[in-house]
Design an enzyme around this catalytic site. Structure first.
Site, short mmCIF file in Angstrom:
data_model
loop_
_atom_site.label_atom_id
_atom_site.label_comp_id
_atom_site.label_asym_id
_atom_site.label_seq_id
_atom_site.Cartn_x
_atom_site.Cartn_y
_atom_site.Cartn_z
N ILE A 160 0.87 -1.18 0.00
CA ILE A 160 0.00 0.00 0.00
C ILE A 160 0.90 1.22 0.00
O ILE A 160 1.78 1.36 0.86
CB ILE A 160 -0.95 0.01 1.21
N GLU A 161 0.72 2.08 -0.98
CA GLU A 161 1.57 3.28 -1.09
C GLU A 161 1.39 4.12 0.16
O GLU A 161 0.27 4.34 0.63
CB GLU A 161 1.19 4.03 -2.37
N SER A 162 2.49 4.60 0.72
CA SER A 162 2.49 5.15 2.08
C SER A 162 1.69 6.44 2.22
O SER A 162 1.01 6.65 3.23
CB SER A 162 3.92 5.35 2.58
N LYS A 163 1.76 7.33 1.23
CA LYS A 163 1.00 8.57 1.37
C LYS A 163 -0.49 8.30 1.29
O LYS A 163 -1.29 8.90 2.01
CB LYS A 163 1.40 9.60 0.31
N CYS A 213 13.31 7.26 -1.23
CA CYS A 213 12.00 6.99 -1.83
C CYS A 213 12.13 7.08 -3.35
O CYS A 213 12.67 8.07 -3.86
CB CYS A 213 10.98 7.99 -1.31
N ASP A 216 15.08 7.50 3.42
CA ASP A 216 14.47 6.51 4.31
C ASP A 216 15.59 5.95 5.19
O ASP A 216 16.50 5.29 4.68
CB ASP A 216 13.81 5.38 3.51
N HIS A 232 10.91 0.43 0.92
CA HIS A 232 11.49 -0.31 2.06
C HIS A 232 11.45 -1.83 1.83
O HIS A 232 12.44 -2.53 2.06
CB HIS A 232 10.70 -0.02 3.34
N GLU A 233 10.27 -2.31 1.40
CA GLU A 233 10.08 -3.75 1.27
C GLU A 233 11.06 -4.36 0.28
O GLU A 233 11.63 -5.43 0.52
CB GLU A 233 8.64 -4.04 0.82
N ARG A 251 7.93 8.35 8.60
CA ARG A 251 7.68 9.56 7.81
C ARG A 251 6.17 9.69 7.67
O ARG A 251 5.48 8.70 7.42
CB ARG A 251 8.33 9.46 6.42
N GLY A 252 5.67 10.91 7.82
CA GLY A 252 4.23 11.11 7.69
C GLY A 252 3.42 10.36 8.73
O GLY A 252 2.29 9.96 8.47
#
Length: 276
Positions: free
Chosen positions: A83-86, A184, A191, A223-224, A252-253
């Site tokens: 799942i895209e982090s933003k 990123c 990161d 990251h993954e 982050r965020g």
């Protein structure tokens, strides 16, 4: 850049919506990055999980009173999508003005939406601030290799050729480093992470592991995928009886991401480090 990520909210200005909107979640298929590593969903050489921790979780009670908590999410490493982090952050923010009568009701909602996005059941825990405060922070297991004297000048791409081992000697050991950094692939933001390597196999040269990890410093990837690349490079070199690579990244965020990949099917505790 991952082609699907180009269409995500990452790196773009976004409207912050305060009422429940599960459509904000943006799944990114894992298959493209797996293909880069030479694996498929049918041939994954690891078990694992991606732990996400959310420190900006809030909703309303039926009385209108707000509640704050910490969310812990376990996404299976073999799920079709990350799942895209933003988008994850935007989705969680959409709960801010949404009413849930109980934590159980909120948890069920989160599990439903995140499982749909990931393509596989996602486990959710909503924890009180007091619970997490009592847990405190922990130190990584094993020997820290960060004080070793190494020389490196190329940081653009991971360099598995830096890794060295003694094929005549088999050891079982746990090593860790706090010097993992990548960028990123969409925004270029850094990161920062800490990583544990636990294995039984050919004796790994510790200095070579450190220089290899540092070679990720300007590498652009999620990251993954960084953790999966480390896992595969070590697996190819060490021919281990067992191997675990576990990274815990700085948030982050309001979110931190902590990928775990292992030859074994046991998942670790989701515990915080000092930088988290």
């Amino acid at each position: 850049m991952h082609p699907a990520a180009e269409h995500s909210p990452l790196g773009k200005s976004s409207e912050y919506i305060a009422t429940y909107m599960p459509s904000l979640l943006f799944p990114i298929p894992r298959t493209a990055k797996w293909a880069e590593l030479g694996v498929t969903a049918q041939t994954l050489p690891w078990h694992g999980v991606d732990y996400w921790n959310c420190f900006e979780l809030s909703w309303l009670l039926p009385s209108g009173k707000p509640v704050v908590a910490i969310g812990e999410f376990a996404i299976p490493a073999d799920s079709p999508n990350i799942i895209e982090s933003k988008s994850f952050k935007l989705y969680l923010n959409s709960l801010n003005q949404t009413v849930f009568a109980t934590i159980g009701e909120l948890q069920a909602c989160l599990e439903k939406d995140l499982s749909a996005a990931a393509g596989k059941p996602v486990s959710v825990q909503v924890r009180t601030l007091a619970e997490v405060e009592a847990q405190g922070v922990v130190a990584l297991p094993g020997q820290c290799i960060d004080a070793l004297d190494v020389t490196i000048s190329n940081y653009e791409q991971p360099q598995p050729e830096l890794l060295r081992c003694n094929p005549e000697r088999v050891v079982e050991e746990t090593l860790h480093s706090h010097l993992l950094k990548s960028n990123c692939p969409v925004t270029g933001q850094p990161d920062w992470g800490s990583v544990v390597v636990e294995y039984k196999g050919r004796a790994l040269d510790h200095a070579s592991l450190l220089t290899y990890l540092i070679s990720f410093r300007q590498h652009a990837d999620f990251h993954e995928q960084c953790v999966e690349r480390i896992y595969l490079d070590l697996k190819n070199l060490l021919q281990p009886e067992h191997l675990t690579v576990y990274a815990r990244y700085v948030r982050r965020g309001g979110l931190d991401i902590n990928p775990y990949r292992s030859t074994g099917a046991i998942s670790p505790e989701n515990v915080r480090l000092v930088r988290q």
